[in-house]
Design a protein around this motif. Structure first.
Motif, PDB file in Angstrom:
ATOM      1  N   THR A 139       0.865  -1.180   0.000  1.00 23.22           N
ATOM      2  CA  THR A 139       0.000   0.000   0.000  1.00 23.22           C
ATOM      3  C   THR A 139       0.897   1.224   0.000  1.00 23.22           C
ATOM      4  OG1 THR A 139      -1.768  -1.107   1.211  1.00 23.22           O
ATOM      5  CG2 THR A 139      -1.772   1.297   1.235  1.00 23.22           C
ATOM      6  N   ALA A 140       0.627   2.174  -0.873  1.00 21.26           N
ATOM      7  CA  ALA A 140       1.381   3.425  -0.916  1.00 21.26           C
ATOM      8  C   ALA A 140       0.581   4.506  -0.199  1.00 21.26           C
ATOM      9  CB  ALA A 140       1.654   3.839  -2.359  1.00 21.26           C
ATOM     10  N   GLU A 141       1.216   5.200   0.729  1.00 20.05           N
ATOM     11  CA  GLU A 141       0.563   6.261   1.491  1.00 20.05           C
ATOM     12  C   GLU A 141       0.872   7.624   0.864  1.00 20.05           C
ATOM     13  OE1 GLU A 141       0.592   5.003   6.034  1.00 20.05           O
ATOM     14  OE2 GLU A 141       2.620   5.089   5.219  1.00 20.05           O
ATOM     15  N   GLY A 142      -0.006   8.584   1.139  1.00 23.01           N
ATOM     16  CA  GLY A 142       0.254   9.974   0.766  1.00 23.01           C
ATOM     17  C   GLY A 142       0.178  10.248  -0.720  1.00 23.01           C
ATOM     18  N   VAL A 143      -0.698   9.560  -1.449  1.00 24.13           N
ATOM     19  CA  VAL A 143      -0.858   9.820  -2.886  1.00 24.13           C
ATOM     20  C   VAL A 143      -1.642  11.121  -3.046  1.00 24.13           C
ATOM     21  CG1 VAL A 143      -1.746   8.935  -5.070  1.00 24.13           C
ATOM     22  CG2 VAL A 143      -0.831   7.354  -3.342  1.00 24.13           C
ATOM     23  N   GLU A 144      -1.018  12.121  -3.676  1.00 27.78           N
ATOM     24  CA  GLU A 144      -1.634  13.442  -3.773  1.00 27.78           C
ATOM     25  C   GLU A 144      -1.746  13.962  -5.195  1.00 27.78           C
ATOM     26  OE1 GLU A 144       0.576  15.963  -1.147  1.00 27.78           O
ATOM     27  OE2 GLU A 144      -0.208  14.982   0.665  1.00 27.78           O
ATOM     28  N   THR A 145      -1.114  13.294  -6.175  1.00 23.44           N
ATOM     29  CA  THR A 145      -1.195  13.763  -7.555  1.00 23.44           C
ATOM     30  C   THR A 145      -1.508  12.591  -8.472  1.00 23.44           C
ATOM     31  OG1 THR A 145       1.141  13.402  -8.082  1.00 23.44           O
ATOM     32  CG2 THR A 145       0.567  15.510  -7.039  1.00 23.44           C
ATOM     33  N   GLU A 146      -2.091  12.933  -9.646  1.00 22.51           N
ATOM     34  CA  GLU A 146      -2.387  11.904 -10.633  1.00 22.51           C
ATOM     35  C   GLU A 146      -1.107  11.238 -11.131  1.00 22.51           C
ATOM     36  OE1 GLU A 146      -4.977  10.500 -11.614  1.00 22.51           O
ATOM     37  OE2 GLU A 146      -6.570  11.731 -10.758  1.00 22.51           O
ATOM     38  N   GLU A 147      -0.015  12.011 -11.209  1.00 26.44           N
ATOM     39  CA  GLU A 147       1.253  11.444 -11.656  1.00 26.44           C
ATOM     40  C   GLU A 147       1.724  10.358 -10.689  1.00 26.44           C
ATOM     41  OE1 GLU A 147       5.874  12.780 -12.664  1.00 26.44           O
ATOM     42  OE2 GLU A 147       4.460  14.220 -11.790  1.00 26.44           O
ATOM     43  N   GLN A 148       1.623  10.640  -9.401  1.00 22.89           N
ATOM     44  CA  GLN A 148       2.014   9.635  -8.408  1.00 22.89           C
ATOM     45  C   GLN A 148       1.156   8.384  -8.542  1.00 22.89           C
ATOM     46  OE1 GLN A 148       1.493  11.762  -4.774  1.00 22.89           O
ATOM     47  NE2 GLN A 148       3.369  12.982  -4.998  1.00 22.89           N
ATOM     48  N   ARG A 149      -0.129   8.587  -8.720  1.00 23.04           N
ATOM     49  CA  ARG A 149      -1.054   7.460  -8.861  1.00 23.04           C
ATOM     50  C   ARG A 149      -0.691   6.600 -10.068  1.00 23.04           C
ATOM     51  NH1 ARG A 149      -7.616   8.195  -9.065  1.00 23.04           N
ATOM     52  NH2 ARG A 149      -8.197   5.988  -9.171  1.00 23.04           N
ATOM     53  N   ALA A 150      -0.396   7.268 -11.199  1.00 28.78           N
ATOM     54  CA  ALA A 150      -0.078   6.536 -12.425  1.00 28.78           C
ATOM     55  C   ALA A 150       1.211   5.733 -12.275  1.00 28.78           C
ATOM     56  CB  ALA A 150       0.024   7.521 -13.592  1.00 28.78           C
ATOM     57  N   ILE A 151       2.220   6.342 -11.654  1.00 34.78           N
ATOM     58  CA  ILE A 151       3.505   5.656 -11.478  1.00 34.78           C
ATOM     59  C   ILE A 151       3.346   4.436 -10.585  1.00 34.78           C
ATOM     60  CG2 ILE A 151       5.825   5.866 -10.508  1.00 34.78           C
ATOM     61  CD1 ILE A 151       5.809   8.791 -11.395  1.00 34.78           C
ATOM     62  N   LEU A 152       2.608   4.588  -9.489  1.00 31.40           N
ATOM     63  CA  LEU A 152       2.424   3.475  -8.558  1.00 31.40           C
ATOM     64  C   LEU A 152       1.645   2.335  -9.216  1.00 31.40           C
ATOM     65  CD1 LEU A 152       1.661   5.582  -5.392  1.00 31.40           C
ATOM     66  CD2 LEU A 152       3.601   4.028  -5.663  1.00 31.40           C
ATOM     67  N   LYS A 153       0.656   2.687 -10.024  1.00 32.04           N
ATOM     68  CA  LYS A 153      -0.093   1.662 -10.747  1.00 32.04           C
ATOM     69  C   LYS A 153       0.818   0.924 -11.722  1.00 32.04           C
ATOM     70  CE  LYS A 153      -4.089   1.054 -13.823  1.00 32.04           C
ATOM     71  NZ  LYS A 153      -5.216   1.746 -14.497  1.00 32.04           N
ATOM     72  N   GLU A 154       1.674   1.712 -12.411  1.00 30.84           N
ATOM     73  CA  GLU A 154       2.610   1.121 -13.378  1.00 30.84           C
ATOM     74  C   GLU A 154       3.597   0.186 -12.686  1.00 30.84           C
ATOM     75  OE1 GLU A 154       6.330   2.591 -16.210  1.00 30.84           O
ATOM     76  OE2 GLU A 154       4.843   4.043 -15.506  1.00 30.84           O
ATOM     77  N   LEU A 155       4.060   0.572 -11.473  1.00 32.05           N
ATOM     78  CA  LEU A 155       5.045  -0.242 -10.757  1.00 32.05           C
ATOM     79  C   LEU A 155       4.432  -1.490 -10.138  1.00 32.05           C
ATOM     80  CD1 LEU A 155       7.136   2.528  -8.954  1.00 32.05           C
ATOM     81  CD2 LEU A 155       7.725   1.257 -11.031  1.00 32.05           C
ATOM     82  N   GLY A 156       3.096  -1.588 -10.114  1.00 31.20           N
ATOM     83  CA  GLY A 156       2.454  -2.787  -9.598  1.00 31.20           C
ATOM     84  C   GLY A 156       2.063  -2.722  -8.145  1.00 31.20           C
ATOM     85  N   CYS A 157       1.952  -1.498  -7.601  1.00 32.04           N
ATOM     86  CA  CYS A 157       1.505  -1.355  -6.212  1.00 32.04           C
ATOM     87  C   CYS A 157       0.058  -1.856  -6.104  1.00 32.04           C
ATOM     88  CB  CYS A 157       1.603   0.101  -5.781  1.00 32.04           C
ATOM     89  SG  CYS A 157       1.245   0.355  -4.042  1.00 32.04           S
ATOM     90  N   ASP A 158      -0.281  -2.551  -5.022  1.00 32.45           N
ATOM     91  CA  ASP A 158      -1.610  -3.152  -4.876  1.00 32.45           C
ATOM     92  C   ASP A 158      -2.683  -2.140  -4.497  1.00 32.45           C
ATOM     93  OD1 ASP A 158      -0.894  -5.962  -5.324  1.00 32.45           O
ATOM     94  OD2 ASP A 158       0.274  -5.720  -3.487  1.00 32.45           O
ATOM     95  N   HIS A 159      -2.400  -1.276  -3.502  1.00 32.63           N
ATOM     96  CA  HIS A 159      -3.434  -0.376  -2.993  1.00 32.63           C
ATOM     97  C   HIS A 159      -2.860   1.011  -2.761  1.00 32.63           C
ATOM     98  CE1 HIS A 159      -4.840  -4.461  -1.807  1.00 32.63           C
ATOM     99  NE2 HIS A 159      -5.962  -3.990  -2.327  1.00 32.63           N
ATOM    100  N   LEU A 160      -3.767   2.004  -2.817  1.00 28.60           N
ATOM    101  CA  LEU A 160      -3.361   3.403  -2.697  1.00 28.60           C
ATOM    102  C   LEU A 160      -4.185   4.089  -1.618  1.00 28.60           C
ATOM    103  CD1 LEU A 160      -3.256   4.329  -6.496  1.00 28.60           C
ATOM    104  CD2 LEU A 160      -1.396   3.416  -5.094  1.00 28.60           C
ATOM    105  N   GLN A 161      -3.562   5.100  -1.007  1.00 31.40           N
ATOM    106  CA  GLN A 161      -4.203   5.837   0.070  1.00 31.40           C
ATOM    107  C   GLN A 161      -3.638   7.243   0.064  1.00 31.40           C
ATOM    108  OE1 GLN A 161      -3.534   3.891   3.808  1.00 31.40           O
ATOM    109  NE2 GLN A 161      -4.781   5.305   4.998  1.00 31.40           N
ATOM    110  N   GLY A 162      -4.464   8.256   0.115  1.00 30.41           N
ATOM    111  CA  GLY A 162      -3.952   9.620   0.118  1.00 30.41           C
ATOM    112  C   GLY A 162      -5.030  10.634  -0.189  1.00 30.41           C
TER     113      GLY A 162
END
Length: 730
Positions: free
Chosen positions: A680-703
């Protein structure tokens, strides 16, 4: 005629003879009384010294053991039954370096897996000779280990132990038992399965020779019974149950007798020269008194000074400060400095306590050079203090800068440079109408502020610091009332989303405190206060209860809560969580407990036992703020968790021009996948961060980009349209 002849004889011979005999008798009586009293005092001091040396040797043997028993390598090699390693490190080395005559390694079932005996070639016989002595000590130590007893532990004493005086192979001996434990905490140990190390140090032979040489005991011997010689002193050797089984014997130091022997010839000539006899006696009595004063001064010095550094100890420092204040003029300014070394614990942990002790001695030497003519003390550990009289604020500031600069310069020990630092708290008192204890309290508050400001700096006490302490006390009181009355405390829920499709996956329960006067107080402020004042368990129960109620309302979502290290160190924590889940009929697999890396530093192992108990029923464990702690990647190889939460600091780094943060996060996700863990990635605040984490294969997002924490009512309104089937999310 006869009378006339007798009279001169009476005046010339008899009266002088009577006078000389009277003087001689009086002086002789005084001399014998002083001799007897002086010799008695000296003999009592020697007896006390002998008993003290035996007691100190017991502590020294236990301390020596820790150089090899608090060691990960020792655990591994003992478990592997590596006889050569045990012989070299737990037996022969202890004999060569510390003169331990015997060493045993005792398995959990009580049998000896290794025996070293310098005086016995037959290992079985060597263990048979001491087995009955070791058994009760080992049994007591194991009971203490299982009970989690840590009485006696300090910066100098790393593990508990048991020791006694007994008879081993017809030798009086110290028998000390210590557990073989991890120095890093990387190796988990069941207290009932810990191997024990036994050290045996004979109290005759080399011990007698060293004591006799260093402390000048004349003809020091050991015997199983007191001899009938009247001119010898004895010190009994007693086991822990008070049983006497032998005696140290020596010819007592007799300073009075030495004086008397040199004076008696002078007394024989008292009729010829009374003044010479008295002068000789006075001189010798003076020598005796001087020796007694020196002995008394040495004892007083030990009572008032730190044995390691030679600086003033806490009691002497307090006495000196009170004397300085009481003798001050009305306008005289006196400064109290509290100094704490930065990074000293790291030196102890990485290089060992002997190096740490040597470092403290070098620090004390530098402080003496900075404060000539002032009393410098060591309060314990790495805390030092000084009192400077007739000083201005500017002078104190310059002294503090000198200390900080001096502590920054590397210390060289065994050819290795060691870098530390110092934080200093200062208070300046004027005149004699100040309370010494109040000055030390304020200096300690100033030190706390210096540390909070970043360390390696100094802070002079000001009224605002007292206000900060008072403010913290008020917050503590208000928090106690809030917990007691269950008011002003509310649990918010921050949504967690699946990274691949953006579906609502679960929620993290977050406690908020809405103070009636101060407004919203963040957990970063009130959680440390709760831990210090002992209400963290009540707060944890409140959040757990709300999380269970939320899980009932949102049956398709998974709920996460945070657990403090203090909660996890409570042996009943796992039972409380399981009881709450059973009460509300919640599937344990729907609850995730987030822990920090600080939890993993629990040397007693209670945290790991709670984690294991929770995971055994299906509760999942997440490692929070991953990547910011002391071990991260290396520690993950040994920690049983189900998820890692990537800290916000790494996610924020995506917006910079550097690629390091992206590479680090990618490595974290790959490592988690290799270990079969969720991320799970914490502190997602921008669409760019969201896209990168999705690309890297992160399972869940929070922010905050996805959602801020919200009340349970607001969450209720949102849940109806965003929840997908729980099985589909998995």
């Amino acid at each position: 005629m006869k009378y006339a002849q007798v009279r001169p004889l009476l005046l010339v011979l008899v009266l002088p003879l009577v006078a000389a005999l009277s003087i001689y008798t009086g002086l002789f009586a005084v001399l014998e009384l002083a001799t007897e009293r002086s010799d008695k005092i000296a003999a009592e001091r020697q007896t006390h010294l002998a008993e003290t040396l035996i007691s100190k040797m017991q502590a020294a043997v236990a301390h020596d053991q820790e150089s090899a028993t608090v060691w990960d390598d020792a655990i591994r090699n003992v478990r592997d039954d590596n006889a050569d390693w045990m012989q070299a490190n737990l037996g022969k080395w202890m004999f060569t370096y510390f003169q331990h005559d015997r060493a045993y390694v005792i398995a959990p079932d009580g049998h000896a897996v290794h025996v070293f005996a310098s005086d016995e070639a037959d290992s079985a016989k060597a263990y048979q000779q001491v087995r009955d002595v070791i058994a009760p000590l080992a049994e007591r130590l194991r009971a203490r280990l299982v009970a989690g007893d840590d009485i006696g532990l300090s910066d100098q004493v790393l593990s508990i132990g048991e020791s006694d005086l007994s008879v081993v192979n017809n030798h009086p001996a110290i028998v000390s038992v210590k557990p073989i434990i991890s120095d890093t905490g990387n190796i988990q140990q069941n207290p009932s399965e810990i191997y024990l190390h036994v050290a045996v140090r004979y109290l005759d032979g080399s011990f007698l020779a060293r004591v006799s040489s260093e402390y000048q005991f004349d003809d020091l011997t050991f015997a199983w019974a007191k001899s009938s010689e009247e001119d010898r002193s004895f010190a009994a050797t007693r086991s822990a149950d008070g049983r006497e089984f032998g005696y140290f014997s020596w010819r007592p130091f007799a300073p009075g007798e030495a004086v008397a022997q040199s004076v008696r010839p002078a007394l024989g000539a008292v009729g010829i020269s009374v003044f010479v006899a008295l002068a000789g006696m006075g001189a010798m009595v003076g020598v005796r008194n001087r020796k007694l004063r020196q002995s008394r001064a040495a004892l007083e010095h030990l009572a008032r000074h730190d044995t390691l550094t030679g600086l003033a100890n806490r009691a002497w420092f307090a006495e000196h400060l009170a004397r300085v204040i009481s003798g001050s003029a009305t306008t005289q300014s006196n400064a109290v400095l509290f100094m704490d070394l930065d990074r000293f614990k790291q030196v102890n942990d990485t290089m060992g306590h002997p190096v740490g002790d040597r470092l403290l001695v070098l620090v004390a030497d530098r402080l003496r050079g900075i404060f000539p003519g002032s009393v410098v003390g060591r309060l314990g550990g790495d805390e030092f203090t000084a009192v400077v009289t007739n000083v201005t604020s500017d002078q104190v500031s310059r002294l503090c800068e000198q200390v900080i600069d001096s502590m920054r310069r590397p210390f060289e020990i065994n050819g290795t440079p060691i870098s530390i630092g110092a934080s200093i708290g200062v208070v300046i008192g004027v005149g004699r109408d100040v309370d010494p204890s109040d000055l030390t309290r304020k200096a300690d508050i100033a030190l706390y502020n210096a540390k909070a400001a970043g360390r390696n700096r100094f802070a002079i006490f000001g009224p605002h610091m007292d206000d900060l302490v008072q403010d913290r006390r008020e917050l503590e009181c208000d928090l106690r009332l809030a917990v007691q009355n269950r008011r002003d405390l509310e649990v918010y829920f921050q949504p967690v989303y699946a990274a691949p499709n953006g579906a609502l996956y679960g929620a993290e329960a977050l406690l908020r405190w809405k103070h009636p006067a101060r407004g919203l107080i963040t957990p970063e402020v009130f959680i440390p206060i709760a831990e210090e004042c002992g209400v963290i368990a009540q707060l944890g129960d409140l959040v757990l209860e709300e999380a269970c109620l939320a899980a009932q309302r949102w049956p398709d979502l998974e709920i996460a809560i945070n657990a403090s290290p203090l909660e996890l160190r409570n042996e009943a924590y796992a039972l409380r969580v399981i009881a709450a889940l059973n009460k509300h009929r919640i599937d344990p697999a729907r609850l995730e407990i987030e822990i920090t890396e600080g939890t993993l530093l629990d040397s007693a192992g209670e945290c790991q036992r709670n984690i294991a108990a929770l995971r055994s029923v299906g509760v999942r464990i997440a490692l929070d703020d991953f990547g910011t702690g002391f071990s991260s990647f290396g520690r993950l190889q040994y920690v049983a968790v189900d998820r890692i939460k990537i800290d916000k600091s790494f996610v924020d780094g995506f917006d910079s021009q550097e690629a390091d943060n992206r590479a680090i996060v990618e490595a974290m996700i790959r490592l988690a996948r290799a270990k079969g863990l969720k991320t799970t990635a914490e502190g997602v605040e921008t669409e760019e961060q969201r896209a990168i984490l999705k690309e890297l294969g992160c399972d869940h997002l929070q922010g905050y980009l996805l959602s801020k924490p919200m009340t349970k009512d607001a969450f209720d309104r949102m849940v109806g349209t965003n929840v997908i089937d729980l099985q589909a999310k998995r």
